[in-house]
Design an enzyme around this catalytic site. Structure first.
Site, PDB file in Angstrom:
ATOM      1  CB  VAL A   1      -0.913   0.017   1.255  1.00 45.85           C
ATOM      2  CG1 VAL A   1      -1.823   1.252   1.229  1.00 45.85           C
ATOM      3  CG2 VAL A   1      -1.744  -1.260   1.344  1.00 45.85           C
TER       4      VAL A   1
ATOM      5  CB  ILE B   1       5.029   1.341   3.620  1.00 45.50           C
ATOM      6  CG1 ILE B   1       4.452   2.721   3.313  1.00 45.50           C
ATOM      7  CG2 ILE B   1       6.523   1.400   3.874  1.00 45.50           C
ATOM      8  CD1 ILE B   1       2.960   2.844   3.450  1.00 45.50           C
ATOM      9  CE  LYS B   2       3.475   0.451  -5.034  1.00 43.06           C
ATOM     10  NZ  LYS B   2       2.387   0.340  -6.027  1.00 43.06           N
ATOM     11  CB  ILE B   3       8.297   4.922   0.045  1.00 36.05           C
ATOM     12  CG1 ILE B   3       7.752   4.352   1.363  1.00 36.05           C
ATOM     13  CG2 ILE B   3       8.724   6.369   0.214  1.00 36.05           C
ATOM     14  CD1 ILE B   3       8.788   4.297   2.494  1.00 36.05           C
TER      15      ILE B   3
END
Ligand code: E4P
Length: 226
Positions: free
Chosen positions: A58, A85-87
């Site tokens: 996400v 976590i997508k960054i």
């Protein structure tokens, strides 16, 4: 190579997970927005469908490192299980990635378009880097070549970060990336069906049926072995 589903459409996730060997789901702010629904409920529902063991990626929407980290912690608390976590790869994103790793949060560094972005993301501790194949092809670059070179660099330096190739439109892109050293790809549900389609398969199935019926009529294997 792992296959992930690049959607937040719950029906599509359900159907795809039922029929295909998928290892998880990836989303981004565009994909989430398409569903026009409560964000928290949507995340709960995706997790409920895929279970705790499959990956759920996400994306953060904040742009400052501390805010990205706070979002990562909040999303992790909601989705639990196997979470990344997508960054996006920016200076702030890199700092956030290092902090998230220190806090034990999985990180996928996304919006990767170059080999050096991938290497720096890996050095910052990213678990996955997500190069965008079709978006590279669309600017007359070469998405597959970028993945090959990222893979070579990671091998040269014994880097454990995995390549999660994203942004696909064609079977050919998937095929070439699967030979390029990528560890995982994420694709939309329609592309799964395209990957397994070939007219000769259906000709073969028709021939098998005709030959069988010429001897056994309507009886199936299960009828004859009762
Ligand atoms: C996935 O993580 C990416 O955000 C996504 O695959 C981008 O795909 P698109 O180029 O089709 O929007």
């Amino acid at each position: 190579m792992l296959y992930l589903i690049d959607t937040a459409d719950l029906d599509a996730i359900k159907k795809c997970s039922e029929y295909f060997p998928v290892s998880g789901v990836t989303t981004n702010p565009t994909i989430i927005s398409r569903e026009k629904t409560d964000f928290r409920t949507l995340l709960y529902s995706i997790r409920e469908i895929i279970g705790d063991d499959k990956m759920l990626h996400v994306q953060a929407t904040a742009t400052e490192a501390d805010d990205i980290v706070r979002e990562a912690e909040m999303v992790k608390n909601v989705v639990r299980g196997n979470f990344y976590i997508k960054i996006p790869i920016t200076r702030e994103g890199l700092r956030a990635a290092s902090i998230c790793k220190d806090k034990g949060i999985g990180v996928t560094m996304t919006a990767i378009f170059t080999q050096q972005q991938a290497l720096i993301a890996a050095k910052a501790g990213a678990d996955f880097v997500a190069p965008y194949i079709n978006r590279l092809d669309n600017i007359v670059s070469d998405g597959v070549r970028v993945v090959e070179e990222i893979s070579d660099i990671f091998k040269n330096y014994d880097i454990k970060t995995k390549i999660l190739a994203a942004s696909f439109k064609t079977v050919e892109q998937v095929h070439k990336v699967s030979m390029s050293g990528a560890h995982a790809i994420t694709i939309n549900p329609d592309l799964f069906d395209m990957l397994i389609y070939h007219p000769l398969t259906y000709y073969a199935i028709d021939d098998f049926s005709k030959d069988w019926e010429s001897v056994y009529g309507d009886s199936r294997v299960s009828d004859l072995l009762k």
